[in-house]
Design a protein around this motif. Structure first.
Motif, PDB file in Angstrom:
ATOM      1  N   ARG A 102     -39.174 -62.565  -6.336  1.00  0.00           N
ATOM      2  CA  ARG A 102     -38.590 -61.724  -7.311  1.00  0.00           C
ATOM      3  C   ARG A 102     -39.947 -61.776  -8.518  1.00  0.00           C
ATOM      4  O   ARG A 102     -40.816 -62.215  -8.252  1.00  0.00           O
ATOM      5  CB  ARG A 102     -37.519 -62.664  -7.870  1.00  0.00           C
ATOM      6  CG  ARG A 102     -38.035 -63.974  -7.997  1.00  0.00           C
ATOM      7  CD  ARG A 102     -37.179 -64.972  -8.637  1.00  0.00           C
ATOM      8  NE  ARG A 102     -37.622 -66.310  -9.290  1.00  0.00           N
ATOM      9  CZ  ARG A 102     -38.648 -66.741  -9.747  1.00  0.00           C
ATOM     10  NH1 ARG A 102     -39.246 -66.040 -10.691  1.00  0.00           N
ATOM     11  NH2 ARG A 102     -39.033 -67.943  -9.338  1.00  0.00           N
ATOM     12  N   LYS A 159     -46.664 -73.401 -17.684  1.00  0.00           N
ATOM     13  CA  LYS A 159     -45.354 -74.016 -17.298  1.00  0.00           C
ATOM     14  C   LYS A 159     -45.000 -75.490 -18.069  1.00  0.00           C
ATOM     15  O   LYS A 159     -43.892 -75.792 -18.208  1.00  0.00           O
ATOM     16  CB  LYS A 159     -45.384 -74.465 -15.827  1.00  0.00           C
ATOM     17  CG  LYS A 159     -45.396 -73.298 -14.836  1.00  0.00           C
ATOM     18  CD  LYS A 159     -44.839 -73.452 -13.647  1.00  0.00           C
ATOM     19  CE  LYS A 159     -44.580 -72.258 -13.110  1.00  0.00           C
ATOM     20  NZ  LYS A 159     -45.571 -71.742 -11.956  1.00  0.00           N
ATOM     21  N   TYR A 196     -44.354 -62.583  -5.333  1.00  0.00           N
ATOM     22  CA  TYR A 196     -45.175 -63.155  -6.352  1.00  0.00           C
ATOM     23  C   TYR A 196     -45.776 -64.367  -5.680  1.00  0.00           C
ATOM     24  O   TYR A 196     -45.245 -65.416  -5.058  1.00  0.00           O
ATOM     25  CB  TYR A 196     -43.827 -63.679  -7.383  1.00  0.00           C
ATOM     26  CG  TYR A 196     -44.330 -64.815  -8.595  1.00  0.00           C
ATOM     27  CD1 TYR A 196     -45.228 -65.750  -8.162  1.00  0.00           C
ATOM     28  CD2 TYR A 196     -43.849 -64.629  -9.871  1.00  0.00           C
ATOM     29  CE1 TYR A 196     -45.467 -66.714  -9.211  1.00  0.00           C
ATOM     30  CE2 TYR A 196     -44.072 -65.544 -10.707  1.00  0.00           C
ATOM     31  CZ  TYR A 196     -44.665 -66.719 -10.249  1.00  0.00           C
ATOM     32  OH  TYR A 196     -45.176 -67.584 -11.324  1.00  0.00           O
ATOM     33  N   ASP A 206     -49.367 -68.187 -16.521  1.00  0.00           N
ATOM     34  CA  ASP A 206     -48.344 -68.802 -17.185  1.00  0.00           C
ATOM     35  C   ASP A 206     -48.436 -70.133 -17.606  1.00  0.00           C
ATOM     36  O   ASP A 206     -49.574 -70.662 -17.102  1.00  0.00           O
ATOM     37  CB  ASP A 206     -47.063 -68.886 -16.064  1.00  0.00           C
ATOM     38  CG  ASP A 206     -45.730 -69.304 -16.545  1.00  0.00           C
ATOM     39  OD1 ASP A 206     -45.468 -69.040 -17.681  1.00  0.00           O
ATOM     40  OD2 ASP A 206     -44.826 -69.697 -15.770  1.00  0.00           O
ATOM     41  N   ASP A 237     -40.687 -64.832 -14.759  1.00  0.00           N
ATOM     42  CA  ASP A 237     -40.305 -64.938 -16.010  1.00  0.00           C
ATOM     43  C   ASP A 237     -40.819 -66.008 -16.720  1.00  0.00           C
ATOM     44  O   ASP A 237     -40.689 -67.369 -16.274  1.00  0.00           O
ATOM     45  CB  ASP A 237     -38.580 -65.385 -15.957  1.00  0.00           C
ATOM     46  CG  ASP A 237     -38.034 -65.181 -17.453  1.00  0.00           C
ATOM     47  OD1 ASP A 237     -38.804 -65.202 -18.296  1.00  0.00           O
ATOM     48  OD2 ASP A 237     -36.787 -64.921 -17.464  1.00  0.00           O
ATOM     49  N   PRO A 238     -41.803 -65.839 -17.615  1.00  0.00           N
ATOM     50  CA  PRO A 238     -42.121 -64.928 -18.501  1.00  0.00           C
ATOM     51  C   PRO A 238     -43.214 -63.668 -18.141  1.00  0.00           C
ATOM     52  O   PRO A 238     -43.361 -62.720 -18.958  1.00  0.00           O
ATOM     53  CB  PRO A 238     -42.423 -65.264 -19.864  1.00  0.00           C
ATOM     54  CG  PRO A 238     -42.990 -66.555 -19.685  1.00  0.00           C
ATOM     55  CD  PRO A 238     -42.591 -67.220 -18.213  1.00  0.00           C
ATOM     56  N   ASN A 246     -42.512 -66.632  -4.753  1.00  0.00           N
ATOM     57  CA  ASN A 246     -41.366 -66.240  -5.551  1.00  0.00           C
ATOM     58  C   ASN A 246     -41.138 -64.855  -4.940  1.00  0.00           C
ATOM     59  O   ASN A 246     -41.875 -64.002  -4.503  1.00  0.00           O
ATOM     60  CB  ASN A 246     -41.317 -66.342  -6.676  1.00  0.00           C
ATOM     61  CG  ASN A 246     -41.641 -67.683  -7.425  1.00  0.00           C
ATOM     62  OD1 ASN A 246     -40.889 -68.683  -6.910  1.00  0.00           O
ATOM     63  ND2 ASN A 246     -42.364 -67.983  -8.549  1.00  0.00           N
TER      64      ASN A 246
HETATM   65  N1  GLY Z   1     -42.891 -68.044 -14.317  1.00  0.00           N
HETATM   66  C1  GLY Z   1     -42.694 -68.720 -13.227  1.00  0.00           C
HETATM   67  C2  GLY Z   1     -41.649 -68.095 -12.508  1.00  0.00           C
HETATM   68  O1  GLY Z   1     -40.952 -67.116 -12.571  1.00  0.00           O
HETATM   69  O2  GLY Z   1     -40.979 -68.680 -11.292  1.00  0.00           O
END
Ligand code: GLY
Ligand code: AMP
Length: 424
Positions: free
Chosen positions: A287, A214, A269, A212, A290-291, A285
């Motif tokens: 879940r 950020k 995650y 990602d 995103d993205p 995380n």
């Molecule tokens: N892309 C970082 C997040 O979903 O936390």
């Protein structure tokens, strides 16, 4: 089967897109969804912050499976309540989701289970945090304990900056009312890696690795955002390192949560820093990212509904995941001012031409219909996503598609994927 997806961003658009392609799925409902999702699913209005309202929608829709996108409903205990009502749900319980919703819990858990992570201290008052600060070298990282949508982390170059960040957190509204705490953390350097896994609480299946971006600005400058773009290639993680991360981080976490009486089912995650000392966990995380999800699901060959159902039913081991080889990339088109204040209601044009390009898939993060016109409705507006046989090809396709899209004030990073070793 009928599936209800909770959420309204690009991640949920990608989930709805993949679920609507499933042989097993006859109907997808998304609550509350967005203008892009409306072309694939029926939308059901809901207040995502209100557990009772979410439960009302789930009871009214009576789906065969609920898929929860964002972290907030997980931390409110949506999965616990749905399970109690006999509605199958993909996502962790409130207690298991503490891995994301409390950084203090996550750090103590990692220490108990010998999962590599930065040295840290948890402090419940400003005074205690200032005392703990003396234990750290500079730079030092100050983090809010609870959910803060990426706004709760400050990398501090001086003790004064750290003291200000601590004072700001204890004095401001970011810390939850229940247990106000901050985490101080050793600064780690290296490449960041999003290592997402699916788990049924026992076995763990990794998704392809992704990176990602950020920070808002090119060259990783400017404020932190929810994520301005992501890419995924097979080559970014060699098989032995992937196996090491799986065994020593993901499986260890899943086994640990099970041993401690909070089995974790859903997406685990692992946000990693690939340091000279080896991979270390920056955050968990509970879940899909995103993205990350947009770039990963375009690579999924398997039937997503089947895989998620296998997780819920504890059959993940019998359901191997197949991925398209090669690469994918997702570049975010953001509103002027994001991640600060931004205008909404700006006309979006050029999507049809962009979506018709080879390998391209456009996911909406923040869009709405206004008098039959598609307009911006969020900070992150679109996730322009493309598949390719190489990273270079997927990036070229995503940027070409981006070139035909327009809304006033639109901006995007032009350097997504540039840190990849494929360019060095
Ligand atoms: N892309 C970082 C997040 O979903 O936390
Ligand atoms: P987090 O929400 O904990 O993942 O933190 C958000 C971002 O802050 C991460 O993606 C990193 O870029 C940065 N960050 C967090 N913790 C550290 C750390 N210990 N060392 C260096 N950077 C960090």
């Amino acid at each position: 089967m009928k599936v209800l997806v909770i959420g309204s961003g690009g991640r949920e658009h990608a989930l709805v897109w993949a679920l609507s392609r499933s042989r097993r799925v006859s109907q997808v409902v998304c609550a509350p969804g967005n203008a892009g999702i409306a072309s694939l699913a029926r939308l059901a209005p809901v207040n995502q912050k209100d557990l009772d309202d979410l439960l009302r929608v789930a009871a009214a829709e009576a789906p065969d499976l609920v898929v929860v996108g964002p972290e907030l409903p997980l931390s409110l205990g949506l999965c616990d309540e749905l399970t109690r009502r006999g509605i199958p749900v993909f996502g962790p319980t409130r207690k298991a989701a503490l891995l994301e919703s409390s950084k203090g819990f996550a750090k103590q858990f990692m220490q108990r289970r010998s999962i590599p992570t930065a040295a840290y201290a948890v402090a419940h008052s400003e005074k205690a945090a200032l005392q703990a600060l003396d234990l750290f070298h500079l730079p030092v990282v100050v983090k809010a304990d609870g959910l803060a949508s990426g706004k709760g982390v400050v990398v501090c170059e001086s003790r004064r900056e750290a003291a200000d960040a601590i004072a700001g957190l204890f004095g401001g509204g970011l810390l939850g009312a229940a247990e106000r705490a901050v985490v101080l953390e050793e600064f780690l350097s290296g490449e960041e890696l999003s290592f997402l896994t699916l788990t049924d609480g026992r076995s763990v299946s990794p998704l392809p690795p992704a990176q990602d971006h950020k920070r808002a600005g090119e060259g990783d400058t400017g404020p932190n955002t929810g994520g301005m773009g992501v890419y995924s290639t097979d080559g970014m993680l060699d098989p032995s390192m992937r196996e090491w991360i799986l065994q020593h981080i993901a499986l260890r976490a899943v086994e640990g949560m099970r041993d401690e009486g909070s089995p974790f089912c859903g997406v685990l995650y692992c946000g990693l820093m690939m340091t000279p000392r080896g991979p270390m966990v920056l955050e968990f995380n509970a879940r899909f990212g995103d993205p990350e999800t947009q770039a990963l699901l375009v690579r999924l060959e398997s039937d997503l509904a089947e895989v998620l159902e296998a997780c819920v039913e504890g059959r993940l081991q019998e359901t191997p995941l197949q991925w398209k080889p090669g690469s994918s990339a997702c570049v975010i088109a953001a509103s002027e001012g994001y991640p600060g204040n931004y205008p909404t209601g700006r006309l979006i044009t050029g999507l049809d031409a962009a979506a018709a390009m080879p390998g391209v898939q456009i996911f909406h993060s923040g869009s709405a219909w206004m008098d039959d016109r598609l307009v911006t409705a969020g900070g992150r507006v679109l996730g322009v996503t493309a598949l390719g046989s190489t990273l270079e090809q997927s990036l070229a396709r995503a940027y070409e598609a981006m070139g035909s899209i327009h809304f006033e004030g639109m901006h995007y990073r032009r350097d997504i994927g540039r840190r990849s070793s494929e360019f060095r």
